[in-house]
Design a protein around this motif. Sequence first.
Motif, mmCIF file in Angstrom:
data_model
loop_
_atom_site.group_PDB
_atom_site.id
_atom_site.type_symbol
_atom_site.label_atom_id
_atom_site.label_comp_id
_atom_site.label_asym_id
_atom_site.label_seq_id
_atom_site.Cartn_x
_atom_site.Cartn_y
_atom_site.Cartn_z
ATOM 1 N N ILE A 195 0.838 -1.203 0.000
ATOM 2 C CA ILE A 195 0.000 0.000 0.000
ATOM 3 C C ILE A 195 0.876 1.257 0.000
ATOM 4 C CG2 ILE A 195 -1.613 1.355 1.407
ATOM 5 C CD1 ILE A 195 -2.880 -1.344 2.231
ATOM 6 N N LEU A 196 1.936 1.260 0.805
ATOM 7 C CA LEU A 196 2.845 2.407 0.824
ATOM 8 C C LEU A 196 3.554 2.578 -0.516
ATOM 9 C CD1 LEU A 196 4.443 2.137 4.373
ATOM 10 C CD2 LEU A 196 2.929 3.931 3.528
ATOM 11 N N LEU A 197 3.983 1.481 -1.128
ATOM 12 C CA LEU A 197 4.646 1.568 -2.422
ATOM 13 C C LEU A 197 3.727 2.162 -3.479
ATOM 14 C CD1 LEU A 197 6.612 -1.802 -2.488
ATOM 15 C CD2 LEU A 197 7.563 0.499 -2.277
ATOM 16 N N VAL A 198 2.469 1.760 -3.461
ATOM 17 C CA VAL A 198 1.503 2.315 -4.417
ATOM 18 C C VAL A 198 1.288 3.798 -4.157
ATOM 19 C CG1 VAL A 198 -0.919 2.228 -5.138
ATOM 20 C CG2 VAL A 198 0.367 0.112 -4.863
ATOM 21 N N ALA A 199 1.183 4.176 -2.887
ATOM 22 C CA ALA A 199 0.980 5.588 -2.546
ATOM 23 C C ALA A 199 2.165 6.436 -3.007
ATOM 24 C CB ALA A 199 0.778 5.746 -1.038
ATOM 25 N N TRP A 200 3.382 5.956 -2.784
ATOM 26 C CA TRP A 200 4.568 6.707 -3.191
ATOM 27 C C TRP A 200 4.659 6.792 -4.707
ATOM 28 C CZ3 TRP A 200 4.073 8.406 1.098
ATOM 29 C CH2 TRP A 200 4.420 7.835 2.298
ATOM 30 N N ALA A 201 4.284 5.720 -5.400
ATOM 31 C CA ALA A 201 4.307 5.743 -6.862
ATOM 32 C C ALA A 201 3.308 6.768 -7.399
ATOM 33 C CB ALA A 201 4.007 4.357 -7.418
ATOM 34 N N VAL A 202 2.133 6.843 -6.796
ATOM 35 C CA VAL A 202 1.127 7.822 -7.216
ATOM 36 C C VAL A 202 1.641 9.242 -6.977
ATOM 37 C CG1 VAL A 202 -1.173 8.730 -6.672
ATOM 38 C CG2 VAL A 202 -0.836 6.272 -6.954
ATOM 39 N N LEU A 203 2.273 9.475 -5.828
ATOM 40 C CA LEU A 203 2.840 10.802 -5.562
ATOM 41 C C LEU A 203 3.888 11.177 -6.599
ATOM 42 C CD1 LEU A 203 3.337 10.919 -1.686
ATOM 43 C CD2 LEU A 203 1.748 12.265 -3.053
ATOM 44 N N ALA A 204 4.725 10.220 -6.961
ATOM 45 C CA ALA A 204 5.761 10.500 -7.955
ATOM 46 C C ALA A 204 5.140 10.820 -9.313
ATOM 47 C CB ALA A 204 6.706 9.309 -8.077
ATOM 48 N N ILE A 205 4.124 10.081 -9.707
ATOM 49 C CA ILE A 205 3.464 10.320 -10.996
ATOM 50 C C ILE A 205 2.801 11.689 -11.009
ATOM 51 C CG2 ILE A 205 1.555 9.565 -12.470
ATOM 52 C CD1 ILE A 205 2.321 6.672 -11.626
ATOM 53 N N VAL A 206 2.109 12.038 -9.937
ATOM 54 C CA VAL A 206 1.472 13.356 -9.854
ATOM 55 C C VAL A 206 2.525 14.455 -9.925
ATOM 56 C CG1 VAL A 206 0.207 14.909 -8.305
ATOM 57 C CG2 VAL A 206 -0.580 12.562 -8.630
ATOM 58 N N GLY A 207 3.658 14.234 -9.275
ATOM 59 C CA GLY A 207 4.729 15.219 -9.303
ATOM 60 C C GLY A 207 5.297 15.424 -10.693
ATOM 61 N N PHE A 208 5.397 14.354 -11.480
ATOM 62 C CA PHE A 208 5.918 14.486 -12.838
ATOM 63 C C PHE A 208 4.877 15.069 -13.794
ATOM 64 C CE2 PHE A 208 9.136 11.189 -11.642
ATOM 65 C CZ PHE A 208 10.239 12.005 -11.838
ATOM 66 N N VAL A 209 3.599 14.822 -13.547
ATOM 67 C CA VAL A 209 2.542 15.343 -14.423
ATOM 68 C C VAL A 209 2.436 16.857 -14.290
ATOM 69 C CG1 VAL A 209 0.045 15.361 -14.807
ATOM 70 C CG2 VAL A 209 1.233 13.190 -14.522
ATOM 71 N N PHE A 210 2.479 17.351 -13.070
ATOM 72 C CA PHE A 210 2.399 18.780 -12.832
ATOM 73 C C PHE A 210 3.813 19.306 -12.582
ATOM 74 C CE2 PHE A 210 -1.665 17.037 -11.333
ATOM 75 C CZ PHE A 210 -2.516 17.719 -12.181
ATOM 76 N N GLU A 211 4.325 20.074 -13.515
ATOM 77 C CA GLU A 211 5.711 20.523 -13.451
ATOM 78 C C GLU A 211 6.035 21.292 -12.177
ATOM 79 O OE1 GLU A 211 6.845 22.584 -16.945
ATOM 80 O OE2 GLU A 211 6.045 21.037 -18.273
ATOM 81 N N GLY A 212 5.094 22.028 -11.654
ATOM 82 C CA GLY A 212 5.330 22.792 -10.439
ATOM 83 C C GLY A 212 5.477 21.917 -9.209
ATOM 84 N N LEU A 213 5.098 20.667 -9.329
ATOM 85 C CA LEU A 213 5.176 19.750 -8.195
ATOM 86 C C LEU A 213 6.298 18.727 -8.365
ATOM 87 C CD1 LEU A 213 1.380 19.051 -7.624
ATOM 88 C CD2 LEU A 213 2.849 20.624 -6.381
#
Length: 53
Positions: free
Chosen positions: A7-25
Amino acid sequence: MWTAIVILLVAWAVLAIVGFVFEGLLWLAVIGIVLFIGTLVVGILRQRVRPSV
């Protein structure tokens, strides 16, 4: 134990993807990657240390 790690690995992967999608993040992507790798290492180390029953 492995359920929590997955569950933690999935959460961290989602955070990383969101960070790459939005350049400001981009910082969010870096944090997500660091936490993903850290969780993975801790999970592997705990499995090796714990004796098989």
